[in-house]
Design a protein around this motif. Structure first.
Motif, mmCIF file in Angstrom:
data_model
loop_
_atom_site.group_PDB
_atom_site.id
_atom_site.type_symbol
_atom_site.label_atom_id
_atom_site.label_comp_id
_atom_site.label_asym_id
_atom_site.label_seq_id
_atom_site.Cartn_x
_atom_site.Cartn_y
_atom_site.Cartn_z
ATOM 1 N N ARG A 531 90.794 116.631 -110.357
ATOM 2 C CA ARG A 531 91.980 115.787 -110.271
ATOM 3 C C ARG A 531 92.273 115.109 -111.591
ATOM 4 N NH1 ARG A 531 90.366 110.249 -109.194
ATOM 5 N NH2 ARG A 531 88.152 110.111 -108.710
ATOM 6 N N GLY A 532 93.545 114.727 -111.729
ATOM 7 C CA GLY A 532 93.985 113.932 -112.859
ATOM 8 C C GLY A 532 94.681 112.686 -112.341
ATOM 9 N N GLU A 533 95.455 112.053 -113.186
ATOM 10 C CA GLU A 533 96.126 110.827 -112.762
ATOM 11 C C GLU A 533 97.290 111.103 -111.817
ATOM 12 O OE1 GLU A 533 95.218 107.651 -113.450
ATOM 13 O OE2 GLU A 533 93.437 108.628 -114.210
ATOM 14 N N ARG A 534 97.889 112.318 -111.902
ATOM 15 C CA ARG A 534 99.051 112.637 -111.076
ATOM 16 C C ARG A 534 98.835 113.831 -110.154
ATOM 17 N NH1 ARG A 534 104.253 110.789 -112.419
ATOM 18 N NH2 ARG A 534 104.297 109.329 -114.166
ATOM 19 N N TRP A 535 97.675 114.363 -110.104
ATOM 20 C CA TRP A 535 97.494 115.575 -109.329
ATOM 21 C C TRP A 535 96.051 115.720 -108.861
ATOM 22 C CZ3 TRP A 535 93.757 118.664 -111.395
ATOM 23 C CH2 TRP A 535 93.463 118.472 -112.750
ATOM 24 N N LYS A 536 95.878 116.588 -107.880
ATOM 25 C CA LYS A 536 94.548 116.980 -107.456
ATOM 26 C C LYS A 536 94.599 118.384 -106.887
ATOM 27 C CE LYS A 536 90.378 115.713 -105.156
ATOM 28 N NZ LYS A 536 89.559 114.608 -104.645
ATOM 29 N N TYR A 537 93.597 119.183 -107.262
ATOM 30 C CA TYR A 537 93.567 120.592 -106.860
ATOM 31 C C TYR A 537 92.230 120.906 -106.201
ATOM 32 C CZ TYR A 537 93.674 125.692 -107.276
ATOM 33 O OH TYR A 537 93.651 127.042 -107.015
#
Length: 704
Positions: A531-537
């Protein structure tokens, strides 16, 4: 649906099935635009509260907030847009990782739900309003839950007693564009108390009219071993058939049954001491269902010698009157800082009354509909369950969970009788933080049943943290399902008019018995979450092998020459799949979420595809919150092609829905919601259960 384990400003996340490189390209989002996202905790995977990203089992969490945004009124509507879960259009079937709902264990607050062996109605028996969250464990979970967790666990966790005084009231209703298949819902909840004593109570009523389609019943009668139209029969014995029964009838066939479901219940929590508490829970359900269909066989009131003449493909109707009551006591005791005990005792009683009636009773020679009653099923099931679980934390790196369970089942039925069938089991699980980056979870369980089925199950997995935002998971798990009472002992006529004979039943037609072995499964899976600050996979791959699969088979009667159904260990299945989901926040007012699953499910014994398993599942949701009081969501789910027989398959179809919600500032706690299901009015193959088409609904809820 918070499939990816994060929340954005209390509103949810975005997820869409895209390649991981797209997600990584969004990692350089501006600092401070998005608040740090809060992980989700899960309890079902390990029976301990853990961050979902710290468990090696593939888990899916559906929160209360998400359920309300979906406008869901039942468990079925909460599940049908879930990643990797297929719910059939008629709501009676569910497939998860290639296995049907009778291979999943349904729990209510961690306790087994007693009802139909196939779990046929459970998706529409539990009102969405009482649900705090749904935890779904994909893959075998028999180490902690024993028999029936062959393909996974669905744990419905209800709302807990709260301090203070408040509640909620909700009403909603809807119908399709032709005024058919309408439904209405009323839901009331109350809670109150203080830190020592608190309670929660609920009552829910669902009323749904059937959705039907006009079909033709082409009637046949067997004479001298040949199936003929009634008009083509010969001889005096068949004269009443020839003179009274038509060759065909127009028939209204219900693809969603007429249902009235009432549920009520609640819980009381009492703090006994600083380190001990007691919770008492009780639930009651009563339902009336009926459905019109075309029966494969139906006995007429005309005789050929001593036997009634069977008529094939005739309009009929089944009526169900079902009732369930369960009560449980849960005692939690913190014996020491490192040791917790939990004792759970619960009792469930399930009563079923079913009758089948002919819709052409006069033509078949009966004086009334009541006189044509056939295939009566009067059943009472009772279950007692006791479980003692201990959790020991000798150090921050180690958690040991051990437990023992004892269950007894009694059944009195016109279909079969089983007294004092019991299940005994013991299990142990160790969670070990081997290093700051490696977390191991492994365990074993031994189950023993009174019919001689003994089973040992194992599970082992690990989480490896590449960084605080990227984690790898690996897991091996075993599952099993002991033969249930129905497949062993049933002896009755089913709604289609065909004899259902358990594997151990002997009759003049069924002259041999077979001993069924427990079904067993082994699953290997691996995955990655990042994940990042605006997304998650999230990406997962798995392979499942199922041995001794019990299936319903058709055999020919030794004396009558008429087919009957029985059960055999006949197949071995291999299921391979890929599941992935991605969440992206495009803007603080825009969220996208979705998932894509690919399943290759084979019957290895016959080298054919498993029936009724979609090859692909795709979910997509776009949510827009332009103002604090307004929320809109556009959703779609695409069901891939699936085989319904060895030779026939059904193509893919897509259903789109639009949801809207308004929370007026001048009514604190109030909300008006509505939407349109099947917005594009797509036709769903009736063999899968049909769909009422364009469906409008509107509702309101008030929290006080």
């Amino acid at each position: 649906m918070q499939k990816v384990g994060i929340r954005t400003r209390g509103r949810g996340i975005l997820a869409i099935a895209l390649p991981a490189f797209v997600a990584s390209s969004l990692g350089a989002s501006e600092e401070g635009v998005i608040e740090k996202l809060e992980p989700i905790k899960v309890t079902t995977a390990t029976k301990q509260e853990r961050w979902v990203e710290e468990t090696p089992m593939a888990s899916l969490i559906i929160t209360q907030e998400e359920i309300e945004k979906l406008g869901a009124s039942t468990l079925r509507e909460a599940l049908e847009n879930s990643a990797g879960v297929y719910v059939s259009p008629d709501g009676r079937g569910m497939v998860m990782r290639g296995l049907s709902q009778d291979n999943a264990l349904f729990l209510l607050d961690g306790r087994r739900i007693k009802g139909e062996f196939s779990n046929t109605y459970e998706l529409e028996r539990i009102p969405a309003g009482i649900i705090e969250r749904i935890e779904i464990i994909k893959g075998p979970s028999s180490v902690l839950y024993g028999s029936d967790a062959l393909g996974g666990v669905v744990n419905i966790i209800t709302k807990r007693p709260q301090e203070g005084l408040g509640g909620r009231i909700e009403v909603s209703g809807g119908t399709n564009s032709h005024g058919k298949g309408s439904k209405s819902l009323f839901d009331l909840q109350l809670y109150g108390g203080d830190e020592r004593t608190s309670f929660r109570a609920y009552a829910n009523a669902l009323d749904r009219n059937p959705y039907a389609e006009q079909e033709v019943a082409n009637v046949l009668v067997r004479q001298s071993g040949v199936d003929r139209k009634p008009s083509a029969t010969t001889g005096g014995v068949f004269a009443p058939i020839r003179n009274n029964v038509k060759d065909s009838y127009g028939a209204e066939v219900d693809y969603r049954d007429d249902a009235e479901v009432f549920t009520a219940g609640g819980a009381i929590r009492q703090r006994l001491a600083e380190n001990a508490s007691l919770r008492i829970e009780a639930n009651y359900m009563k339902e009336d269902r009926h459905s019109r269909y075309i029966a494969a066989n139906y006995p007429s009131n005309y005789y050929n010698g001593a036997n009634k003449i069977m008529v094939f493909n005739t309009p009929a109707e089944w009526r169900d009157d079902n009732e369930r009551f369960d009560v449980a006591a849960i005692l939690d005791w913190e014996v020491a800082r490192e040791l917790d005990l939990r004792y759970t005792a619960d009792y469930t009683k399930y009563k079923k009354y079913r009758n089948i009636y002919s819709l052409i009773y006069a033509d078949l020679g009966y004086a009334s509909s009541t006189a044509s009653a056939n295939s009566t099923n009067i059943t009472t099931m009772e279950q007692w369950s006791h479980e003692l679980m201990a959790t020991w934390n000798p150090s921050p790196e180690h958690t040991l969970t051990t437990g023992a369970e004892y269950r007894t089942n009694d059944v009195e039925s016109t279909a079969y009788n089983v007294n004092d069938r019991n299940y005994k089991s013991a299990y142990a699980q160790h969670e070990w933080r081997l290093t700051p980056d490696i977390n191991l979870v492994y365990g074993a369980r031994y189950d023993r049943t009174s019919i001689g089925e003994n089973q040992t199950s194992f599970q082992g997995g690990l989480i490896y943290s590449l960084s605080d935002k990227t984690k790898l998971r690996f897991n091996y798990a075993q599952g099993f399902k002991a033969p249930d009472d129905r497949v062993l002992y049933v002896n009755q006529i089913n709604p289609q008019g065909r004899a259902m004979l358990g594997s151990e039943v002997l009759t003049l037609d069924k002259t041999t018995a077979s001993t069924l072995k427990a079904e067993s499964s082994d699953t290997f899976e691996a995955g990655i979450t990042t994940r990042g600050e605006r997304w998650k996979y999230d990406l997962g791959i798995f392979k499942t092998k199922v041995d001794n699969k019990i299936e319903q088979v058709q055999e020919i009667g030794a004396v009558s020459g008429i087919a009957y159904n029985t059960f055999r260990n006949v197949s071995e299945a291999e299921i391979k799949g890929v599941e992935n989901s991605l969440g992206i926040m495009l803007h603080e007012d825009w969220w996208i979420e979705g998932a894509f699953s690919y399943i290759d499910a084979m019957n290895k014994a016959e080298d054919i595809k498993l029936m009724n398993v979609p090859k692909t599942l795709t979910n997509l949701s776009i949510e827009w919150t332009p103002l604090e009081a307004w929320s809109f969501r556009l959703m779609s789910r695409t069901i891939g092609e699936q085989y319904i027989s060895e030779e026939e398959k059904v193509g893919s179809f897509t259903l789109v829905g639009l949801k809207a919600s308004y929370s007026p500032s001048f009514v604190k706690g109030g909300e008006i919601f509505g939407g349109i299901d099947n917005l594009l009015d797509r036709k769903v193959p009736t063999i899968l259960g049909g769909d009422p088409g364009l469906f409008f609904y509107l509702g309101a809820r008030y929290n006080f």
